[in-house]
Design an enzyme around this catalytic site. Structure first.
Site, PDB file in Angstrom:
ATOM      1  NE  ARG A 103      17.393  34.329  82.404  1.00  0.00           N
ATOM      2  CZ  ARG A 103      17.497  34.132  81.094  1.00  0.00           C
ATOM      3  NH1 ARG A 103      18.670  34.298  80.505  1.00  0.00           N
ATOM      4  NH2 ARG A 103      16.460  33.765  80.376  1.00  0.00           N
ATOM      5  CE  LYS A 159      28.369  36.478  83.396  1.00  0.00           C
ATOM      6  NZ  LYS A 159      27.462  35.557  82.707  1.00  0.00           N
ATOM      7  CG  ASP A 208      25.656  28.823  84.451  1.00  0.00           C
ATOM      8  OD1 ASP A 208      25.169  29.167  85.545  1.00  0.00           O
ATOM      9  OD2 ASP A 208      25.905  29.634  83.542  1.00  0.00           O
ATOM     10  CB  ALA A 222      25.454  28.993  74.559  1.00  0.00           C
TER      11      ALA A 222
END
Length: 312
Positions: free
Chosen positions: A97, A193, A219, A225
């Site tokens: 990430r 989002k 995903d 979560a």
């Protein structure tokens, strides 16, 4: 060199998966010894020769950082023991990430990990569902990037869901979701989002129609979560018949299990790239990637194409 046998070894965190991969390959899992000192430092050595061999090292690098350090030590030990080729089999590539500078003065962790693996002496990487496809370019060695869609799509078809809609929990995953939707010839829905900070979603809205639909969210990672559960609840509020989610890597940190159990999500499907105890969450089903990785290992050793393992 093409007739050299290969050997498969495992780090401690991924031994459960390496054993299944070896069973699929019809070979024994190689023997490795780990020794930990009282201050937390540890070392690793091979209990059998690897000289002149293709060596496959199975280890996902999910937290803690010991898993990564263990893999680096295994690579270095194999290199110094004169292994012919060293292939890191990393079903889950941690730090993925951190693939860009999204704010000033931050590290690009994915690039750093790629450099560490290269410096240790790795010759090839086999991984699955990187958080961003461009991470493959961080390496100067070949990367075989597999996709969980190869095993997820047959499972989706087995559900025989009518009025199916594929959804992405955020705009960043739209490409992945679009590929599923195109292959299954079903509509696509996106969630937009905004975050207050990492792992905290402030607002979410749906782009598309879910009323009277069976929604399947796809995903790559489920961490806390929060996003998945918020998306599932929002879709049910907007008239969805049911919501399921398919996620490749079950990081499941913090209150993730509690979040899933308290959500209106009907089912959550994972791969076993990271170990997860399904008894802790009745909504979870785990599908093994062992056969897929075993076939890829065999194909890489035999210099055969792995394109047959790309469903989408």
């Amino acid at each position: 060199m093409s007739t050299l046998p290969f050997k498969v070894f495992s780090g401690t965190a991924s031994r459960y998966l390496a054993e299944k991969i070896c069973k699929s390959l019809g070979c024994e899992l190689g023997q490795v010894t780990y020794q930990r000192f009282s201050d937390g430092e540890f070392t690793v050595w091979y209990d059998e020769t690897v000289r002149g061999r293709y060596v496959y090292l199975v280890q996902s690098t999910f937290p803690s950082s010991d898993n990564l350090m263990e893999l680096l030590l295994m690579i270095d030990a194999a290199k110094r023991a004169s292994a012919y080729k060293i292939i890191a089999v990393m079903p889950y590539f941690g730090w993925a990430r951190q693939d860009r500078k999204d704010k000033p003065r931050v590290a690009i962790g994915a690039k750093l990990i790629a450099d560490l693996l290269s410096a240790a002496g790795v010759d090839r990487i086999i991984t699955m569902d990187l958080h961003a496809d461009q991470i493959q370019g961080f390496f100067n060695v070949p990367v075989d990037h597999l996709y969980a869609s190869t095993i997820f799509v047959p499972f989706i078809k087995s559900l025989n869901l009518e009025n199916l809609v594929i959804a992405s929990p955020d705009v960043g995953g739209s490409k992945r979701a679009h590929t599923y939707a195109k292959h299954l010839d079903v509509p696509l829905v996106l969630c937009h989002k905004t975050r207050e900070k990492a792992n905290v979603v402030s607002n979410m809205s749906i782009i598309g129609d879910v009323k009277g639909k069976n929604v399947l969210i796809v995903d790559d990672i489920a961490d806390t979560a929060n996003t998945l559960c918020k998306a599932a609840n929002l879709m049910m509020d907007n008239g969805a018949l049911s919501v399921r989610a398919m996620v490749t890597h079950p990081v499941m940190s913090g209150n993730a299990i509690e979040n899933v159990m308290n959500s209106r999500m009907e089912q959550l499907i994972f791969t076993d790239s990271i170990p997860f105890d399904v008894s802790k969450c009745p909504k979870v089903k785990v599908i093994s990637i062992a056969d897929l990785f075993a076939d890829t290992i065999q194909s890489v050793y035999s210099n055969e194409s792995i394109s047959k393992n790309y469903l989408l």
